[in-house]
Design an enzyme around this catalytic site. Structure first.
Site, mmCIF file in Angstrom:
data_model
loop_
_atom_site.group_PDB
_atom_site.id
_atom_site.type_symbol
_atom_site.label_atom_id
_atom_site.label_comp_id
_atom_site.label_asym_id
_atom_site.label_seq_id
_atom_site.Cartn_x
_atom_site.Cartn_y
_atom_site.Cartn_z
ATOM 1 N N GLY A 31 80.753 68.439 66.219
ATOM 2 C CA GLY A 31 80.945 67.673 67.446
ATOM 3 C C GLY A 31 81.450 66.274 67.158
ATOM 4 O O GLY A 31 81.998 66.016 66.091
ATOM 5 N N ALA A 32 81.248 65.366 68.161
ATOM 6 C CA ALA A 32 81.793 63.996 68.082
ATOM 7 C C ALA A 32 83.274 64.083 67.731
ATOM 8 O O ALA A 32 83.748 63.462 66.774
ATOM 9 C CB ALA A 32 81.013 63.144 67.084
ATOM 10 N N LEU A 33 83.964 64.880 68.514
ATOM 11 C CA LEU A 33 85.344 65.235 68.173
ATOM 12 C C LEU A 33 86.297 64.056 68.336
ATOM 13 O O LEU A 33 86.133 63.213 69.209
ATOM 14 C CB LEU A 33 85.805 66.389 69.065
ATOM 15 C CG LEU A 33 84.945 67.654 69.000
ATOM 16 C CD1 LEU A 33 85.557 68.760 69.851
ATOM 17 C CD2 LEU A 33 84.762 68.134 67.560
ATOM 18 N N GLY A 36 91.431 63.954 64.748
ATOM 19 C CA GLY A 36 91.497 64.796 63.541
ATOM 20 C C GLY A 36 91.111 66.230 63.890
ATOM 21 O O GLY A 36 91.804 67.194 63.529
ATOM 22 N N HIS A 37 89.990 66.378 64.614
ATOM 23 C CA HIS A 37 89.587 67.724 65.048
ATOM 24 C C HIS A 37 90.657 68.326 65.953
ATOM 25 O O HIS A 37 90.950 69.515 65.876
ATOM 26 C CB HIS A 37 88.266 67.666 65.836
ATOM 27 C CG HIS A 37 87.096 67.202 65.034
ATOM 28 N ND1 HIS A 37 86.501 65.976 65.241
ATOM 29 C CD2 HIS A 37 86.408 67.787 64.026
ATOM 30 C CE1 HIS A 37 85.482 65.838 64.405
ATOM 31 N NE2 HIS A 37 85.407 66.911 63.651
ATOM 32 N N GLN A 61 72.413 70.456 56.152
ATOM 33 C CA GLN A 61 73.333 69.759 55.244
ATOM 34 C C GLN A 61 73.074 68.253 55.167
ATOM 35 O O GLN A 61 73.779 67.536 54.485
ATOM 36 C CB GLN A 61 74.783 70.051 55.613
ATOM 37 C CG GLN A 61 75.276 69.426 56.903
ATOM 38 C CD GLN A 61 76.661 69.922 57.263
ATOM 39 O OE1 GLN A 61 76.842 71.051 57.694
ATOM 40 N NE2 GLN A 61 77.669 69.078 57.088
ATOM 41 N N GLU A 148 91.274 67.750 55.492
ATOM 42 C CA GLU A 148 91.287 67.342 54.076
ATOM 43 C C GLU A 148 90.538 66.028 53.818
ATOM 44 O O GLU A 148 90.399 65.637 52.668
ATOM 45 C CB GLU A 148 92.730 67.234 53.569
ATOM 46 C CG GLU A 148 93.308 68.590 53.261
ATOM 47 C CD GLU A 148 94.802 68.564 52.984
ATOM 48 O OE1 GLU A 148 95.387 67.466 52.891
ATOM 49 O OE2 GLU A 148 95.375 69.663 52.887
ATOM 50 N N LYS A 149 90.068 65.362 54.876
ATOM 51 C CA LYS A 149 89.251 64.175 54.612
ATOM 52 C C LYS A 149 88.035 64.590 53.773
ATOM 53 O O LYS A 149 87.629 63.902 52.864
ATOM 54 C CB LYS A 149 88.795 63.493 55.899
ATOM 55 C CG LYS A 149 88.049 62.188 55.621
ATOM 56 C CD LYS A 149 87.647 61.488 56.862
ATOM 57 C CE LYS A 149 86.504 62.183 57.545
ATOM 58 N NZ LYS A 149 85.228 62.142 56.780
HETATM 59 O O1 PAF Z 1 82.850 69.146 58.231
HETATM 60 C C1 PAF Z 1 81.938 69.335 59.069
HETATM 61 O O2 PAF Z 1 81.962 68.836 60.197
HETATM 62 C C2 PAF Z 1 80.749 70.190 58.668
HETATM 63 O O3 PAF Z 1 80.397 69.992 57.330
HETATM 64 C C3 PAF Z 1 80.947 71.687 58.976
HETATM 65 C C4 PAF Z 1 82.055 72.270 58.149
HETATM 66 C C5 PAF Z 1 81.245 71.869 60.444
HETATM 67 C C6 PAF Z 1 79.658 72.454 58.641
HETATM 68 O O4 PAF Z 1 78.591 71.987 59.394
#
Ligand code: PAF
Length: 282
Positions: A31-33, A36-37, A61, A148-149
């Site tokens: 999220g928080a697009l 880049g997304h 993570q 690629e960031k």
């Molecule tokens: O790059 C991210 O936003 C995250 O690491 C991912 C790949 C969505 C996994 O939670």
């Protein structure tokens, strides 16, 4: 565009597409697009019949609880952007949907998951592999798109997909930058105005180092980047590694590999915000 919250609903929605052999593109996000997304979503729409964007802040993570707590969450504006772009589905599961039981799987892919981010954020890539493998098993995309960031993340995911024999094509997409050069990141939203001005010196220095590298050794170039950035009050380099673009091991000589990338992490400001970026030398 539809919002889907469970894997069962996802299966129902995708059943026909699978029967009709339609191509499915997945853009995994937390999220928080930002733009880049958006570039990943546009590419997926171009290359597939159906585009699914997953929007899930994956707790496994984050090795720092505070980081997880402060991670920006902007689901409503994410949806407006995705609707405008023309994505078909947003997958927005709860934590208990993705982790009904604690995930005890351990992924070990040295050296790509042990250097740099792997060394600084123990468990981070294990969590990334846990969630990305779950998304791949649930959605079964033909292609998945990553920016690629997060250069090292792509390398780790490629090794995982190869190890688990998951039939998905990993598409890595170029870094999108602000007009002044700052790499777009959801974390940029956490920067104050002053920090935002400071942060630009990260990409500026990396770009300048491409020229510097033409007449200096790897070690000199590494020192140049670290010293230049650290001169700014409020910026502190955590690491700057110049590595082989495939195995991510440090190189000592520009002739050592066909693909050489510099990967940096910098603490910016008082909080501080941890920013990453990278630059290709070859
Ligand atoms: O790059 C991210 O936003 C995250 O690491 C991912 C790949 C969505 C996994 O939670």
């Amino acid at each position: 565009m539809e919002i889907i919250r469970t894997i069962r609903d996802l299966d129902e929605k995708l059943a026909n597409a699978r029967l009709n052999k339609e191509k499915i593109g997945l853009v995994p996000t937390m999220g928080a697009l930002h733009a880049g997304h958006a570039s990943l979503v546009r590419r997926s729409i171009e290359e597939n019949n159906i585009t699914i964007v997953s929007d899930f802040v994956n707790p496994t993570q984050f090795n720092d609880k505070n980081d997880l707590l402060h991670y920006p969450r902007t689901f409503e504006s994410d949806c407006s952007l995705l609707e405008k772009l023309g994505a078909n589905y947003v997958f927005y599961p709860s934590v208990s949907e993705m982790y009904p039981e604690p995930d005890t799987r351990a992924f070990n892919y040295p050296p790509v998951d042990t250097v740099m981010e792997g060394a600084q954020r123990p468990g981070h890539f294990n969590g990334v592999c846990q969630i990305v493998s779950k998304l791949f098993y649930a959605i079964k995309p033909d292609k998945a798109y990553f920016g690629e960031k997060d250069f090292q993340q792509i390398a780790v995911i490629k090794v995982m997909v190869n190890d688990l024999k998951i039939p998905v094509q990993i598409c890595s997409c170029p870094i999108v930058r602000e007009p002044d050069g700052l790499a777009l990141s959801s974390r940029n939203a956490l920067l104050s105005e002053e920090e935002r001005h400071l942060a630009v010196h990260i990409s500026k220095t990396l770009f300048a180092s491409q020229d510097y590298a033409k007449s200096h050794t790897v070690a000199e170039t590494q020192k140049y980047v670290v010293n230049t950035i650290n001169k700014y009050n409020g910026l502190k380099v955590q690491y700057y590694e110049i590595v082989d673009g495939d195995n991510l091991l440090s190189v000592n000589d520009w002739n050592e590999s066909k693909s050489i990338v510099g990967c940096i992490t910098v603490f910016c400001g008082k909080t501080p915000v941890r920013l990453i970026d990278n630059i290709r030398y070859k």
